[in-house]
Scaffold this motif. Structure first.
Motif, PDB file in Angstrom:
ATOM      1  N   SER A  14       0.873  -1.263  -0.007  1.00 44.08           N
ATOM      2  CA  SER A  14      -0.147  -0.083  -0.092  1.00 44.08           C
ATOM      3  C   SER A  14       0.792   1.190   0.019  1.00 44.08           C
ATOM      4  N   GLY A  15       0.401   2.285  -0.549  1.00 39.99           N
ATOM      5  CA  GLY A  15       1.105   3.419  -0.757  1.00 39.99           C
ATOM      6  C   GLY A  15       0.789   4.339  -1.800  1.00 39.99           C
ATOM      7  N   THR A  16       1.718   5.226  -2.242  1.00 42.32           N
ATOM      8  CA  THR A  16       1.545   5.855  -3.370  1.00 42.32           C
ATOM      9  C   THR A  16       2.600   5.967  -4.575  1.00 42.32           C
ATOM     10  N   ALA A  17       2.542   6.041  -5.617  1.00 42.21           N
ATOM     11  CA  ALA A  17       3.248   6.226  -7.021  1.00 42.21           C
ATOM     12  C   ALA A  17       2.974   7.612  -7.601  1.00 42.21           C
ATOM     13  N   THR A  18       4.152   8.396  -7.880  1.00 44.56           N
ATOM     14  CA  THR A  18       3.932   9.780  -8.332  1.00 44.56           C
ATOM     15  C   THR A  18       4.875   9.880  -9.668  1.00 44.56           C
ATOM     16  N   ALA A  19       4.292  10.564 -10.715  1.00 43.56           N
ATOM     17  CA  ALA A  19       5.040  10.682 -11.756  1.00 43.56           C
ATOM     18  C   ALA A  19       4.665  11.838 -12.520  1.00 43.56           C
ATOM     19  N   GLU A  20       5.484  12.507 -13.506  1.00 41.24           N
ATOM     20  CA  GLU A  20       4.763  13.699 -14.590  1.00 41.24           C
ATOM     21  C   GLU A  20       4.569  12.766 -15.674  1.00 41.24           C
ATOM     22  N   PHE A  21       3.424  13.128 -16.164  1.00 42.09           N
ATOM     23  CA  PHE A  21       3.186  12.649 -17.446  1.00 42.09           C
ATOM     24  C   PHE A  21       3.128  13.990 -18.457  1.00 42.09           C
ATOM     25  N   THR A  22       3.239  13.585 -19.550  1.00 41.30           N
ATOM     26  CA  THR A  22       3.032  14.481 -20.812  1.00 41.30           C
ATOM     27  C   THR A  22       2.141  14.124 -21.612  1.00 41.30           C
ATOM     28  N   GLY A  23       1.440  15.001 -22.315  1.00 44.17           N
ATOM     29  CA  GLY A  23       0.301  14.485 -23.301  1.00 44.17           C
ATOM     30  C   GLY A  23       0.227  15.653 -24.291  1.00 44.17           C
ATOM     31  N   GLU A  24      -0.744  15.299 -25.005  1.00 41.60           N
ATOM     32  CA  GLU A  24      -1.108  16.340 -26.182  1.00 41.60           C
ATOM     33  C   GLU A  24      -2.733  16.783 -26.194  1.00 41.60           C
ATOM     34  N   CYS A  25      -3.030  17.991 -25.776  1.00 43.17           N
ATOM     35  CA  CYS A  25      -4.538  18.208 -25.673  1.00 43.17           C
ATOM     36  C   CYS A  25      -5.063  17.814 -26.661  1.00 43.17           C
ATOM     37  N   ALA A  26      -6.336  17.094 -26.344  1.00 43.66           N
ATOM     38  CA  ALA A  26      -7.377  16.579 -27.330  1.00 43.66           C
ATOM     39  C   ALA A  26      -8.214  17.897 -28.117  1.00 43.66           C
ATOM     40  N   ARG A  27      -8.099  19.057 -27.494  1.00 42.00           N
ATOM     41  CA  ARG A  27      -8.669  20.039 -28.087  1.00 42.00           C
ATOM     42  C   ARG A  27      -7.819  20.898 -29.002  1.00 42.00           C
ATOM     43  N   CYS A  28      -6.711  21.395 -28.421  1.00 42.25           N
ATOM     44  CA  CYS A  28      -5.941  22.306 -29.310  1.00 42.25           C
ATOM     45  C   CYS A  28      -4.859  21.664 -29.780  1.00 42.25           C
ATOM     46  N   LEU A  29      -4.392  20.602 -29.455  1.00 43.47           N
ATOM     47  CA  LEU A  29      -3.147  19.596 -29.834  1.00 43.47           C
ATOM     48  C   LEU A  29      -1.731  20.450 -29.274  1.00 43.47           C
ATOM     49  N   ASP A  30      -1.958  21.318 -28.242  1.00 38.49           N
ATOM     50  CA  ASP A  30      -0.667  21.653 -27.727  1.00 38.49           C
ATOM     51  C   ASP A  30      -0.244  20.675 -26.720  1.00 38.49           C
ATOM     52  N   LYS A  31       1.255  20.241 -26.439  1.00 41.04           N
ATOM     53  CA  LYS A  31       1.815  19.726 -25.413  1.00 41.04           C
ATOM     54  C   LYS A  31       1.729  20.243 -24.131  1.00 41.04           C
ATOM     55  N   PHE A  32       1.472  19.481 -23.140  1.00 44.56           N
ATOM     56  CA  PHE A  32       1.375  19.967 -21.808  1.00 44.56           C
ATOM     57  C   PHE A  32       1.885  18.727 -20.726  1.00 44.56           C
ATOM     58  N   SER A  33       2.181  18.950 -19.608  1.00 44.75           N
ATOM     59  CA  SER A  33       2.731  18.103 -18.533  1.00 44.75           C
ATOM     60  C   SER A  33       1.796  18.444 -17.233  1.00 44.75           C
ATOM     61  N   GLU A  34       1.714  17.217 -16.654  1.00 41.31           N
ATOM     62  CA  GLU A  34       1.001  17.352 -15.316  1.00 41.31           C
ATOM     63  C   GLU A  34       1.215  16.271 -14.499  1.00 41.31           C
ATOM     64  N   GLU A  35       1.649  16.664 -13.027  1.00 45.36           N
ATOM     65  CA  GLU A  35       2.063  15.532 -12.233  1.00 45.36           C
ATOM     66  C   GLU A  35       0.405  14.436 -11.918  1.00 45.36           C
ATOM     67  N   ILE A  36       0.656  13.156 -11.885  1.00 47.53           N
ATOM     68  CA  ILE A  36      -0.187  12.206 -11.439  1.00 47.53           C
ATOM     69  C   ILE A  36       0.214  11.407 -10.016  1.00 47.53           C
ATOM     70  N   GLU A  37      -0.716  11.060  -9.273  1.00 43.93           N
ATOM     71  CA  GLU A  37      -0.287  10.349  -7.926  1.00 43.93           C
ATOM     72  C   GLU A  37      -1.581   9.392  -8.142  1.00 43.93           C
ATOM     73  N   ILE A  38      -0.896   8.203  -7.703  1.00 47.47           N
ATOM     74  CA  ILE A  38      -2.126   7.100  -7.612  1.00 47.47           C
ATOM     75  C   ILE A  38      -1.935   6.196  -6.233  1.00 47.47           C
ATOM     76  N   GLU A  39      -2.933   6.055  -5.733  1.00 48.72           N
ATOM     77  CA  GLU A  39      -3.099   5.220  -4.509  1.00 48.72           C
ATOM     78  C   GLU A  39      -2.634   3.865  -4.824  1.00 48.72           C
ATOM     79  N   LEU A  40      -1.975   3.043  -4.098  1.00 50.59           N
ATOM     80  CA  LEU A  40      -1.681   1.743  -4.721  1.00 50.59           C
ATOM     81  C   LEU A  40      -2.078   0.986  -3.438  1.00 50.59           C
ATOM     82  N   ARG A  41      -2.920  -0.103  -3.491  1.00 56.60           N
ATOM     83  CA  ARG A  41      -3.123  -1.357  -2.651  1.00 56.60           C
ATOM     84  C   ARG A  41      -3.329  -2.417  -3.273  1.00 56.60           C
TER      85      ARG A  41
END
Length: 192
Positions: free
Chosen positions: A73-100
């Motif tokens: 149990s715990g967390t995993a955190t990473a920085e994901f990058t993507g392409e906006c589905a509306r304007c197609l610009d590149k962006f990045s955001e942090e994601i954190e998930i709970e793991l059990r």
């Protein structure tokens, strides 16, 4: 000398995604915290979004020895990058998930009564966290990512971002039923 080399090569390889259960001890109730950074493998994402290969995934987990296996149990955190589905610009955001996740011991009741893909397994006294973390992150990532909730996307007429256009920006559209008359007689609808 060759026996030592053979023994060393037969020893399990422990990497940043792998927890060696021998570090926990053999009695139920024993636990140990693990904090580490693991490189993201290839394919750690969806079509338009993901964690780039080799980027760090921070793991902060507690491994607890239970009767049927090891509970992680715990967390995993990473920085994901993507392409906006509306304007197609590149962006990045942090994601954190709970793991059990329960990793069943070989020959335990859980191991014997569940299908292979229902519960993760302890294999050769090792736990591979990568599949569980990947699955949890994929379920959390948006299938249609946007750079911001108020992103207006692109103009369907010219393909320019709405954010860069004047508020009065329009494209002349003609009712297709009148197009043949316009071609035949010239001018526009208002003139005829």
């Amino acid at each position: 000398m060759s026996q030592n080399r053979d023994a060393a090569s037969a020893a399990p390889q422990v990497g940043p995604w792998v927890i060696d259960t021998r570090e926990l001890g053999n009695r139920a109730g024993s636990s140990r915290s693990f904090t580490r950074s693991a490189p993201a493998p290839a394919g750690f994402g969806l079509d338009m979004i993901g964690v780039p290969e080799g980027d760090p995934v921070r793991l902060d987990v507690l491994a607890e020895n239970v009767v049927e296996g090891v509970l992680i149990s715990g967390t995993a955190t990473a920085e994901f990058t993507g392409e906006c589905a509306r304007c197609l610009d590149k962006f990045s955001e942090e994601i954190e998930i709970e793991l059990r996740e329960l990793f069943a011991y070989p020959d335990s009741t859980t191991d014997a009564t569940t299908d292979e893909d229902e519960v993760s397994r302890v294999v050769d006294e090792l736990i591979d966290l990568e599949p569980a973390v990947r699955d949890a992150m994929l379920l959390t990532m948006p299938t249609s990512p946007v750079c911001s909730e108020d992103c207006q996307g692109l103009c369907t007429g010219c393909g320019v971002k709405w954010a860069e256009l004047d508020p009065e920006h329009t494209h002349e559209t003609m009712d297709p039923r009148w197009a043949a008359l316009r071609e035949r007689f010239g001018g526009n609808e208002e003139e005829n």
